[in-house]
Design a protein around this motif. Structure first.
Motif, PDB file in Angstrom:
ATOM      1  N   TRP A 145       0.672  -1.131  -0.009  1.00 19.37           N
ATOM      2  CA  TRP A 145      -0.118  -0.060   0.038  1.00 19.37           C
ATOM      3  C   TRP A 145       0.893   1.232   0.179  1.00 19.37           C
ATOM      4  O   TRP A 145       0.382   2.485  -0.016  1.00 19.37           O
ATOM      5  CB  TRP A 145      -0.767   0.102   1.323  1.00 19.37           C
ATOM      6  CG  TRP A 145      -0.343  -0.380   2.635  1.00 19.37           C
ATOM      7  CD1 TRP A 145      -0.225  -1.601   3.041  1.00 19.37           C
ATOM      8  CD2 TRP A 145       0.446   0.416   3.470  1.00 19.37           C
ATOM      9  NE1 TRP A 145       0.286  -1.659   4.187  1.00 19.37           N
ATOM     10  CE2 TRP A 145       0.784  -0.247   4.465  1.00 19.37           C
ATOM     11  CE3 TRP A 145       0.779   1.841   3.243  1.00 19.37           C
ATOM     12  CZ2 TRP A 145       1.635   0.184   5.556  1.00 19.37           C
ATOM     13  CZ3 TRP A 145       1.492   2.368   4.294  1.00 19.37           C
ATOM     14  CH2 TRP A 145       1.801   1.510   5.593  1.00 19.37           C
ATOM     15  N   LEU A 146       2.380   1.079   0.230  1.00 21.51           N
ATOM     16  CA  LEU A 146       3.102   2.297   0.177  1.00 21.51           C
ATOM     17  C   LEU A 146       3.447   2.621  -1.312  1.00 21.51           C
ATOM     18  O   LEU A 146       3.502   4.128  -1.268  1.00 21.51           O
ATOM     19  CB  LEU A 146       4.391   1.941   0.846  1.00 21.51           C
ATOM     20  CG  LEU A 146       5.369   3.059   1.321  1.00 21.51           C
ATOM     21  CD1 LEU A 146       4.727   3.863   2.379  1.00 21.51           C
ATOM     22  CD2 LEU A 146       6.749   2.467   1.485  1.00 21.51           C
ATOM     23  N   ASP A 147       3.579   2.001  -2.207  1.00 26.89           N
ATOM     24  CA  ASP A 147       3.867   2.379  -3.446  1.00 26.89           C
ATOM     25  C   ASP A 147       2.966   3.599  -4.114  1.00 26.89           C
ATOM     26  O   ASP A 147       3.553   4.398  -4.836  1.00 26.89           O
ATOM     27  CB  ASP A 147       3.820   1.189  -4.377  1.00 26.89           C
ATOM     28  CG  ASP A 147       5.123   0.427  -4.061  1.00 26.89           C
ATOM     29  OD1 ASP A 147       6.041   0.651  -3.563  1.00 26.89           O
ATOM     30  OD2 ASP A 147       4.973  -0.877  -4.540  1.00 26.89           O
ATOM     31  N   PRO A 148       1.995   3.359  -4.052  1.00 31.15           N
ATOM     32  CA  PRO A 148       0.895   4.466  -4.780  1.00 31.15           C
ATOM     33  C   PRO A 148       0.994   6.029  -4.190  1.00 31.15           C
ATOM     34  O   PRO A 148       0.668   7.215  -4.590  1.00 31.15           O
ATOM     35  CB  PRO A 148      -0.633   4.038  -4.883  1.00 31.15           C
ATOM     36  CG  PRO A 148      -0.368   2.428  -4.431  1.00 31.15           C
ATOM     37  CD  PRO A 148       0.698   2.590  -3.497  1.00 31.15           C
ATOM     38  N   LEU A 149       1.523   5.897  -2.854  1.00 33.40           N
ATOM     39  CA  LEU A 149       1.484   7.238  -2.005  1.00 33.40           C
ATOM     40  C   LEU A 149       2.535   8.412  -2.696  1.00 33.40           C
ATOM     41  O   LEU A 149       3.470   7.956  -3.183  1.00 33.40           O
ATOM     42  CB  LEU A 149       1.569   7.051  -0.484  1.00 33.40           C
ATOM     43  CG  LEU A 149       0.715   6.126   0.012  1.00 33.40           C
ATOM     44  CD1 LEU A 149       1.405   5.851   1.663  1.00 33.40           C
ATOM     45  CD2 LEU A 149      -0.461   6.618  -0.012  1.00 33.40           C
ATOM     46  N   PRO A 150       2.288   9.550  -2.381  1.00 32.04           N
ATOM     47  CA  PRO A 150       3.433  10.615  -2.757  1.00 32.04           C
ATOM     48  C   PRO A 150       4.553  10.128  -1.965  1.00 32.04           C
ATOM     49  O   PRO A 150       4.800   9.754  -0.927  1.00 32.04           O
ATOM     50  CB  PRO A 150       2.601  12.064  -2.086  1.00 32.04           C
ATOM     51  CG  PRO A 150       1.152  11.689  -2.223  1.00 32.04           C
ATOM     52  CD  PRO A 150       1.055  10.243  -2.001  1.00 32.04           C
ATOM     53  N   LEU A 151       5.846  10.366  -2.572  1.00 29.88           N
ATOM     54  CA  LEU A 151       6.973  10.113  -1.884  1.00 29.88           C
ATOM     55  C   LEU A 151       7.423  10.679  -0.642  1.00 29.88           C
ATOM     56  O   LEU A 151       7.984  10.095   0.179  1.00 29.88           O
ATOM     57  CB  LEU A 151       8.210  10.298  -3.144  1.00 29.88           C
ATOM     58  CG  LEU A 151       9.628   9.741  -2.976  1.00 29.88           C
ATOM     59  CD1 LEU A 151       9.405   8.181  -2.864  1.00 29.88           C
ATOM     60  CD2 LEU A 151      10.440  10.127  -3.957  1.00 29.88           C
ATOM     61  N   GLU A 179       5.197  11.330   1.599  1.00 29.21           N
ATOM     62  CA  GLU A 179       4.380  10.677   2.720  1.00 29.21           C
ATOM     63  C   GLU A 179       4.985   9.354   2.783  1.00 29.21           C
ATOM     64  O   GLU A 179       5.064   8.642   3.909  1.00 29.21           O
ATOM     65  CB  GLU A 179       2.690  10.468   2.180  1.00 29.21           C
ATOM     66  CG  GLU A 179       1.990   9.927   3.386  1.00 29.21           C
ATOM     67  CD  GLU A 179       0.626   9.559   2.829  1.00 29.21           C
ATOM     68  OE1 GLU A 179      -0.444   9.463   3.474  1.00 29.21           O
ATOM     69  OE2 GLU A 179       0.223  10.107   1.652  1.00 29.21           O
ATOM     70  N   ALA A 180       5.363   8.589   1.769  1.00 28.60           N
ATOM     71  CA  ALA A 180       6.107   7.279   1.885  1.00 28.60           C
ATOM     72  C   ALA A 180       7.482   7.303   2.730  1.00 28.60           C
ATOM     73  O   ALA A 180       7.572   6.525   3.799  1.00 28.60           O
ATOM     74  CB  ALA A 180       6.473   6.645   0.680  1.00 28.60           C
ATOM     75  N   GLU A 181       7.991   8.599   2.574  1.00 30.04           N
ATOM     76  CA  GLU A 181       9.364   8.617   3.280  1.00 30.04           C
ATOM     77  C   GLU A 181       8.992   8.752   4.895  1.00 30.04           C
ATOM     78  O   GLU A 181       9.559   8.052   5.905  1.00 30.04           O
ATOM     79  CB  GLU A 181      10.200   9.913   3.081  1.00 30.04           C
ATOM     80  CG  GLU A 181      11.449  10.011   3.894  1.00 30.04           C
ATOM     81  CD  GLU A 181      12.341  11.107   3.625  1.00 30.04           C
ATOM     82  OE1 GLU A 181      13.123  11.746   4.167  1.00 30.04           O
ATOM     83  OE2 GLU A 181      11.900  11.804   2.329  1.00 30.04           O
ATOM     84  N   ARG A 182       8.001   9.655   5.119  1.00 24.93           N
ATOM     85  CA  ARG A 182       7.437   9.893   6.388  1.00 24.93           C
ATOM     86  C   ARG A 182       7.050   8.434   7.251  1.00 24.93           C
ATOM     87  O   ARG A 182       7.257   8.112   8.189  1.00 24.93           O
ATOM     88  CB  ARG A 182       6.441  10.856   6.568  1.00 24.93           C
ATOM     89  CG  ARG A 182       5.824  10.939   8.004  1.00 24.93           C
ATOM     90  CD  ARG A 182       4.808  12.152   7.759  1.00 24.93           C
ATOM     91  NE  ARG A 182       3.466  11.867   6.967  1.00 24.93           N
ATOM     92  CZ  ARG A 182       2.558  10.922   7.526  1.00 24.93           C
ATOM     93  NH1 ARG A 182       2.631  10.330   8.730  1.00 24.93           N
ATOM     94  NH2 ARG A 182       1.467  10.497   6.671  1.00 24.93           N
ATOM     95  N   LEU A 183       6.233   7.704   6.355  1.00 23.00           N
ATOM     96  CA  LEU A 183       5.775   6.489   6.864  1.00 23.00           C
ATOM     97  C   LEU A 183       6.833   5.281   7.330  1.00 23.00           C
ATOM     98  O   LEU A 183       6.762   4.731   8.055  1.00 23.00           O
ATOM     99  CB  LEU A 183       4.715   6.034   6.013  1.00 23.00           C
ATOM    100  CG  LEU A 183       3.270   6.532   6.103  1.00 23.00           C
ATOM    101  CD1 LEU A 183       2.502   6.207   4.660  1.00 23.00           C
ATOM    102  CD2 LEU A 183       2.681   6.612   7.385  1.00 23.00           C
ATOM    103  N   LEU A 184       7.857   5.342   6.250  1.00 22.52           N
ATOM    104  CA  LEU A 184       8.985   4.578   6.489  1.00 22.52           C
ATOM    105  C   LEU A 184       9.663   4.834   7.837  1.00 22.52           C
ATOM    106  O   LEU A 184      10.161   3.901   8.576  1.00 22.52           O
ATOM    107  CB  LEU A 184       9.798   4.829   5.282  1.00 22.52           C
ATOM    108  CG  LEU A 184      11.104   3.987   5.412  1.00 22.52           C
ATOM    109  CD1 LEU A 184      11.042   2.509   5.657  1.00 22.52           C
ATOM    110  CD2 LEU A 184      12.123   4.136   4.374  1.00 22.52           C
ATOM    111  N   ARG A 185      10.023   6.383   7.994  1.00 23.08           N
ATOM    112  CA  ARG A 185      10.580   6.668   9.201  1.00 23.08           C
ATOM    113  C   ARG A 185      10.042   6.427  10.403  1.00 23.08           C
ATOM    114  O   ARG A 185      10.379   5.592  11.444  1.00 23.08           O
ATOM    115  CB  ARG A 185      10.708   8.253   9.164  1.00 23.08           C
ATOM    116  CG  ARG A 185      11.897   8.686   8.166  1.00 23.08           C
ATOM    117  CD  ARG A 185      12.022  10.190   7.978  1.00 23.08           C
ATOM    118  NE  ARG A 185      13.079  10.646   7.308  1.00 23.08           N
ATOM    119  CZ  ARG A 185      14.325  10.796   7.348  1.00 23.08           C
ATOM    120  NH1 ARG A 185      14.527  10.236   8.770  1.00 23.08           N
ATOM    121  NH2 ARG A 185      14.916  11.199   6.509  1.00 23.08           N
TER     122      ARG A 185
END
Length: 402
Positions: free
Chosen positions: A113-119, A121-127
């Motif tokens: 579910w991470l791939d379609p997100l803006p980058l 937001e993806a970075e924030r969620l990864l952190r």
């Protein structure tokens, strides 16, 4: 024991009662319970296996790698497998097994579910993901493969669903060094003092340059992970020692994190990506099992002899569910041990294990323990205390409980 002096201890243990008074002229039994060197195994299935399989695992290994792949740990956003992972980790901890989580950051087996997100937001969620797992599992899992296979990460393109990979895109934007910094800085931000590794199958110049760049940039890693899936045949002692020498120059401990050796036909040498070898059946054979036993013994003997190596992890004890269906386990699918299991156990719990000794303390309550560095139990007056004995000459106090 020639060549293994760097694994041994000679320690004067002063045995005291619970009040600190030395136990002079007392009978004491000392036995080893664990190596200082980490003899590990990927243990994704062990806590749920039958007792016979668990006994085989615990009879050989003392360090477990548990799966914390983001895509499996959090298949739906906000729904994690924390309870199941905690239960599995606790099972091992209750049996004195050290634990490592694998991995915090990887471009494969990630949350789909991470791939379609803006980058951004993806970075924030990864952190957030890194901080959450390190925090939630602290006290059980405090060693982590912080980032996995970062050499290929910015250029990874093998995505079957065709959706651009968020982790790959982020690595391309940040660069490898900053991607590693993201993983380790977020992991350390929780104040839990985790031990953090980078881990890679690339054992060549690109990985060396990455480590050089990380150290120059002040990115603090605790150990270097070296994968070695030998589906196409044993690397050989000379190559193992050459690779270890090259990476030892960085002054960090070396962990051979993913070892496999097959007990059936070898994968054809022309296969470049091991994942491309797909067969309907890959059986273990008697000839292959004898070869595997010899190779396992040679592999471990070479690496234990190298002073920079402090850990070896076999990538799965059993053939059942093995990566790529390869007969790479030390135990057959029916639960019976292969010759390789016995060969490795003869080393880890035989030739490299200190036999239990019974002796008597001197007038100061001391007894000298000589053997392989690790954790020992000293028993006296019907009570037992655990004590860690480090490599080399030393002296420690071991206080019996009430």
């Amino acid at each position: 024991m020639t060549g293994l002096e760097h694994r041994r201890t000679r320690t004067a243990v002063t045995l005291t009662d619970h009040d600190g008074s030395p136990l002079a002229h007392e009978d004491v039994t000392v036995r080893q319970v664990r190596h200082a060197f980490e003899f590990g195994c990927a243990a994704f299935e062990v806590a749920d296996a039958d007792a016979a399989y668990q006994d085989l695992w615990l009879g050989l290994f003392d360090t477990a790698t548990l799966p914390v792949y983001w895509g499996r740990y959090e298949p739906e956003r906000g729904r994690t497998a924390l309870a199941d992972l905690t239960a599995a980790a606790q099972w091992f901890a209750d049996r004195g097994v050290r634990l490592k989580g694998h991995p915090l950051v990887w471009h494969t087996v990630k949350a789909p579910w991470l791939d379609p997100l803006p980058l951004e937001e993806a970075e924030r969620l990864l952190r957030e993901r890194v901080r959450r797992e390190v925090r939630d599992l602290s006290g059980l899992i405090d060693t982590w493969d912080a980032i996995n296979e970062v050499v290929i990460m910015p250029r990874f393109t093998n995505e079957p669903d065709g959706v651009p990979n968020a982790i790959t895109r982020l690595a391309a934007r940040l660069g490898r060094v900053e991607m590693v910094r993201l993983a380790v800085d977020e992991a350390r931000s929780q104040g839990t003092s985790p031990r953090l590794l980078i881990n890679d199958f690339d054992l060549g110049p690109e990985y060396e340059r990455l480590i050089e760049d990380l150290l120059e940039a002040g990115v603090r890693i605790d150990a270097i992970g070296l994968q070695s899936h030998m589906h196409q045949g044993f690397r050989g002692v000379e190559q193992l020692l050459e690779v270890s020498d090259r990476f030892a120059r960085f002054g960090l401990p070396l962990h051979w994190t993913e070892t496999t050796l097959v007990s059936g036909d070898l994968m054809p040498p022309e296969i470049d990506d091991l994942n491309d070898f797909q067969v309907s059946a890959w059986p273990s054979t008697p000839e292959g099992e004898e070869r595997q036993a010899d190779d396992v013994a040679a592999h471990y003997t070479a690496l234990v002899s190298h002073p920079a190596v402090e850990s070896i992890t076999y990538w799965g004890m059993g053939d059942a569910g093995a990566w790529l269906g390869a007969p790479a386990g030390l135990v057959r699918a029916d639960g019976s041990p292969k010759p390789a299991y016995d060969a490795l156990r003869d080393l880890v719990r035989g030739a490299w294990w200190t036999p239990a000794t019974s002796s008597r303390t001197d007038a100061q309550g001391r007894v000298v323990v000589e053997g392989f560095a690790g954790t020992y139990e000293a028993s006296c007056r019907g009570r037992t205390v655990e004590v860690g004995l480090a490599v080399g000459e030393g002296a420690v106090e071991a206080r019996l409980p009430r």
